[in-house]
Design a protein around this motif. Structure first.
Motif, PDB file in Angstrom:
ATOM      1  N   GLY A  96       3.622   7.071  -3.600  1.00  0.00           N
ATOM      2  CA  GLY A  96       4.013   6.395  -2.368  1.00  0.00           C
ATOM      3  C   GLY A  96       3.267   5.078  -2.264  1.00  0.00           C
ATOM      4  N   THR A  97       3.895   4.101  -1.627  1.00  0.00           N
ATOM      5  CA  THR A  97       3.281   2.774  -1.538  1.00  0.00           C
ATOM      6  C   THR A  97       3.052   2.378  -0.081  1.00  0.00           C
ATOM      7  OG1 THR A  97       5.483   1.788  -1.871  1.00  0.00           O
ATOM      8  CG2 THR A  97       4.086   2.040  -3.805  1.00  0.00           C
ATOM      9  N   SER A  98       3.509   1.211   0.325  1.00  0.00           N
ATOM     10  CA  SER A  98       3.093   0.641   1.599  1.00  0.00           C
ATOM     11  C   SER A  98       3.370   1.530   2.805  1.00  0.00           C
ATOM     12  CB  SER A  98       3.776  -0.720   1.799  1.00  0.00           C
ATOM     13  OG  SER A  98       3.419  -1.275   3.041  1.00  0.00           O
ATOM     14  N   ALA A  99       4.601   2.022   2.953  1.00  0.00           N
ATOM     15  CA  ALA A  99       4.927   2.827   4.135  1.00  0.00           C
ATOM     16  C   ALA A  99       4.098   4.098   4.187  1.00  0.00           C
ATOM     17  CB  ALA A  99       6.418   3.167   4.150  1.00  0.00           C
ATOM     18  N   SER A 100       3.860   4.716   3.023  1.00  0.00           N
ATOM     19  CA  SER A 100       3.038   5.927   2.973  1.00  0.00           C
ATOM     20  C   SER A 100       1.585   5.611   3.308  1.00  0.00           C
ATOM     21  CB  SER A 100       3.130   6.572   1.580  1.00  0.00           C
ATOM     22  OG  SER A 100       4.464   6.932   1.261  1.00  0.00           O
ATOM     23  N   ARG A 101       1.121   4.440   2.888  1.00  0.00           N
ATOM     24  CA  ARG A 101      -0.252   4.048   3.220  1.00  0.00           C
ATOM     25  C   ARG A 101      -0.412   3.820   4.713  1.00  0.00           C
ATOM     26  NH1 ARG A 101       0.168   0.700  -1.597  1.00  0.00           N
ATOM     27  NH2 ARG A 101       0.634  -1.163  -0.361  1.00  0.00           N
ATOM     28  N   ASP A 102       0.609   3.244   5.343  1.00  0.00           N
ATOM     29  CA  ASP A 102       0.497   2.819   6.736  1.00  0.00           C
ATOM     30  C   ASP A 102       0.844   3.904   7.743  1.00  0.00           C
ATOM     31  OD1 ASP A 102      -0.168   0.366   5.703  1.00  0.00           O
ATOM     32  OD2 ASP A 102       1.766  -0.580   6.113  1.00  0.00           O
TER      33      ASP A 102
END
Length: 336
Positions: A96-102
């Motif tokens: 997971g990238t940006s949305a999962s991080r945020d």
């Protein structure tokens, strides 16, 4: 919606007994599947598919992935698992990238991934995402780079991945693969569209506000990045732009492309004048799910090229999931 991105002819070049892996990259806008094999240190893509989940919908404002986004994610992951099984893949690496991080409800995303794929979600940090993007994008252009088609020896190249929630800018030696600069910027096509564009086509004031915010972020965050004559575009925004430029609205696998900076400027200006329906009409096969955020993505691609003074954009068919797959195969090699 799940779109098959094409099955590479390279499947015919590997035996049915060759080890295959499945990698799913869950981004802010899409969840991408790669089935791949490995042959003497070279990644062999076998099957690709894209599902539009818009996981980052509303995350910039609320900090959470909403129920509709989680439902879309569940549906797309189930489809990816079924498709991968047709290629004899039953276990996955899921990132997971940006949305999962945020997202503050990342545990819900983890639970969906576990239930649908049997894998544990690996949320990539910005630095990790930048690294695998660089590795993957260069691998997709290895032949051209080794032939010196794009860059002179020792000259830095800048890999740019405009995602839905963030943009990765990674600079380094294309031939040696070493990274000299990497940064993940909190500007992505979904994030910036939600933040600045009140209509489509956007007003001149909205375009100027978005451009000013992006330039300020790059000035602040890209300290130390060098001038780079060549940018390498990875991910959907760059690929769709290349297909549009080549007038290829077909299901054939994407092989790469090259645009001059003036081409990127021209397309950016044109796309910002269009409605969602008009953007979709340009590339009905490929733009579905991106028609409302594509113009912003190309604008950011243009602004990064402007920042590093790049003259050309070479678009790679490989990206994050390919870089992750290469790391998995190298780890397998290391254990054998």
């Amino acid at each position: 919606m799940v779109e098959r991105l094409g099955q590479e002819n390279s499947e015919m070049m590997v035996s049915s007994s060759a080890e295959r892996i499945g990698v799913i990259d869950i981004g802010t806008n899409t969840a991408l599947l790669l089935v791949a094999s490995w042959d003497n240190g070279r990644l062999i893509p076998i099957h690709n598919a894209a599902g539009f989940v818009r996981l980052g919908e509303g995350v910039d404002a609320s900090g959470r992935g909403g129920p509709p986004a989680l439902e879309r994610l569940t549906s797309v992951l189930a489809s990816h698992v079924r498709e991968a099984a047709l290629h004899n893949v039953h276990s996955f690496t899921v990132t997971g990238t940006s949305a999962s991080r945020d997202a503050s409800n990342a545990d819900e995303i983890r639970s969906i991934v576990r239930n649908e794929t049997g894998a544990e979600l690996r949320i990539l940090s910005g630095d990790e995402e930048a690294r695998v993007t660089f590795t993957g994008a260069l691998a997709g252009l290895a032949g051209d780079l080794n032939e010196g088609s794009f860059t002179s020896e020792g000259a830095p190249v800048t890999v740019v991945d405009v995602g839905g929630g963030s943009t990765e800018c990674v600079q380094g030696d294309a031939l040696g693969g070493s990274i000299t600069f990497k940064r993940s910027l909190d500007m992505g096509s979904v994030r910036m569209t939600e933040r600045f564009f009140r209509s489509q086509p956007p007003s001149k004031d909205d375009i100027e506000a978005a451009s000013t915010a992006c330039r300020a972020m790059m000035t602040r965050e890209l300290c130390g990045i060098e001038q780079s004559e060549l940018c390498i575009g990875a991910s959907g925004t760059a690929i769709l732009l290349s297909l549009l430029h080549q007038e290829k609205n077909t299901a054939d696998p994407f092989k790469g492309g090259l645009l001059d900076y003036v081409d990127v400027v021209r397309w950016s200006e044109h796309l910002l004048k269009l409605s969602r329906e008009e953007v979709l009409a340009l590339m009905p096969l490929h733009a579905k799910g991106r028609e409302d955020v594509f113009a912003v993505g190309v604008l950011m691609l243009r602004l990064v090229m402007e920042h590093v003074e790049a003259n050309q954009l070479s678009v790679s068919p490989f990206g994050v999931r390919h870089g992750v797959a290469m790391e998995v195969f190298k780890a397998i090699d290391g254990r054998s």
